[in-house]
Design an enzyme around this catalytic site. Structure first.
Site, mmCIF file in Angstrom:
data_model
loop_
_atom_site.group_PDB
_atom_site.id
_atom_site.type_symbol
_atom_site.label_atom_id
_atom_site.label_comp_id
_atom_site.label_asym_id
_atom_site.label_seq_id
_atom_site.Cartn_x
_atom_site.Cartn_y
_atom_site.Cartn_z
ATOM 1 N N ALA A 104 4.027 9.397 0.179
ATOM 2 C CA ALA A 104 4.063 10.621 0.978
ATOM 3 C C ALA A 104 5.098 11.573 0.390
ATOM 4 O O ALA A 104 6.174 11.147 -0.033
ATOM 5 C CB ALA A 104 4.418 10.313 2.422
ATOM 6 N N GLU A 164 -5.864 2.276 -0.972
ATOM 7 C CA GLU A 164 -6.828 2.955 -0.127
ATOM 8 C C GLU A 164 -6.340 4.380 0.058
ATOM 9 O O GLU A 164 -5.144 4.611 0.202
ATOM 10 C CB GLU A 164 -6.957 2.305 1.255
ATOM 11 C CG GLU A 164 -7.564 0.922 1.247
ATOM 12 C CD GLU A 164 -6.537 -0.175 1.072
ATOM 13 O OE1 GLU A 164 -6.935 -1.300 0.737
ATOM 14 O OE2 GLU A 164 -5.326 0.087 1.242
ATOM 15 N N ASN A 212 -8.786 13.125 1.563
ATOM 16 C CA ASN A 212 -7.538 13.481 0.885
ATOM 17 C C ASN A 212 -7.794 13.637 -0.614
ATOM 18 O O ASN A 212 -7.415 12.796 -1.432
ATOM 19 C CB ASN A 212 -6.458 12.429 1.156
ATOM 20 C CG ASN A 212 -5.089 12.874 0.704
ATOM 21 O OD1 ASN A 212 -4.941 13.829 -0.053
ATOM 22 N ND2 ASN A 212 -4.061 12.162 1.155
ATOM 23 N N TYR A 237 -4.305 10.035 -8.233
ATOM 24 C CA TYR A 237 -4.602 8.660 -8.644
ATOM 25 C C TYR A 237 -5.529 8.631 -9.854
ATOM 26 O O TYR A 237 -5.339 7.818 -10.761
ATOM 27 C CB TYR A 237 -5.209 7.875 -7.478
ATOM 28 C CG TYR A 237 -4.302 7.813 -6.270
ATOM 29 C CD1 TYR A 237 -2.926 7.616 -6.397
ATOM 30 C CD2 TYR A 237 -4.809 7.975 -4.984
ATOM 31 C CE1 TYR A 237 -2.097 7.576 -5.287
ATOM 32 C CE2 TYR A 237 -3.980 7.925 -3.864
ATOM 33 C CZ TYR A 237 -2.630 7.731 -4.024
ATOM 34 O OH TYR A 237 -1.813 7.688 -2.933
#
Length: 168
Positions: free
Chosen positions: A82, A115, A120, A127
């Site tokens: 985050a 996950e 998002n 990623y």
């Protein structure tokens, strides 16, 4: 943001839980982790039998990001990443992910899973830049919103870490 004012990454400690929870609730209001979840994770992140690595990013005394990884045998799972909204686009997410992949390599993991909410796309792009590939879905994974998760996998995290200079 100049390098001299960039966030500093360090190991997450118990006194970071309250500021991390504030950021967690701001960014993930529907499915935020609880205080107990963070305590439990940190309990397994220290000592000779540690199976986790949790980091915070701090700037001017404020927690502006955090990330965590859990390992089991040769497999690691990114539990959370985050970044405060006012730090989006600064490369902080990539720095946190790089450190998690370094930790996975140190734990001798040969693959890393995660996950990500299907909605998002910002995280998915991050990623993918590191070599993660979609391998499936978990229906209704994020509750209570009943949002699906995209499952992604990275094989050979050590190789991905070596190339992080190009991920920025």
């Amino acid at each position: 943001m100049t390098e001299s004012t960039a966030a500093v990454l360090r190991e997450m400690r118990w006194w970071d839980i309250d500021p991390v929870l504030r950021l967690e609730r701001e960014l993930f209001p529907e499915d935020a982790w609880s205080r107990g979840m963070f305590w439990s994770e940190l309990a397994h992140a220290r000592g000779p039998g540690a199976t986790r690595r949790y980091l915070v990013a701090e700037r001017d005394g404020q927690v502006v990001g955090y990330a965590g990884l859990v390992t089991s045998g040769e497999q690691a799972d990114v539990q959370t990443i985050a970044v405060a909204r006012d730090h989006w686009g600064t490369g902080l997410g990539a720095r946190l992910l790089t450190e998690l992949l370094r930790a996975a390599t140190a734990f001798e993991c040969t693959e890393v899973l995660l996950e990500c909410r299907v909605d998002n796309t910002r995280a998915q792009r991050l990623y993918e830049r590191f070599g993660f590939e979609p391998i499936g879905f978990r229906r209704g994974y994020y509750q209570p919103g009943n949002v699906d998760a995209l499952v992604m996998r990275l094989t050979d995290p050590a190789n991905s870490v070596q190339g992080t200079e190009t991920h920025g």
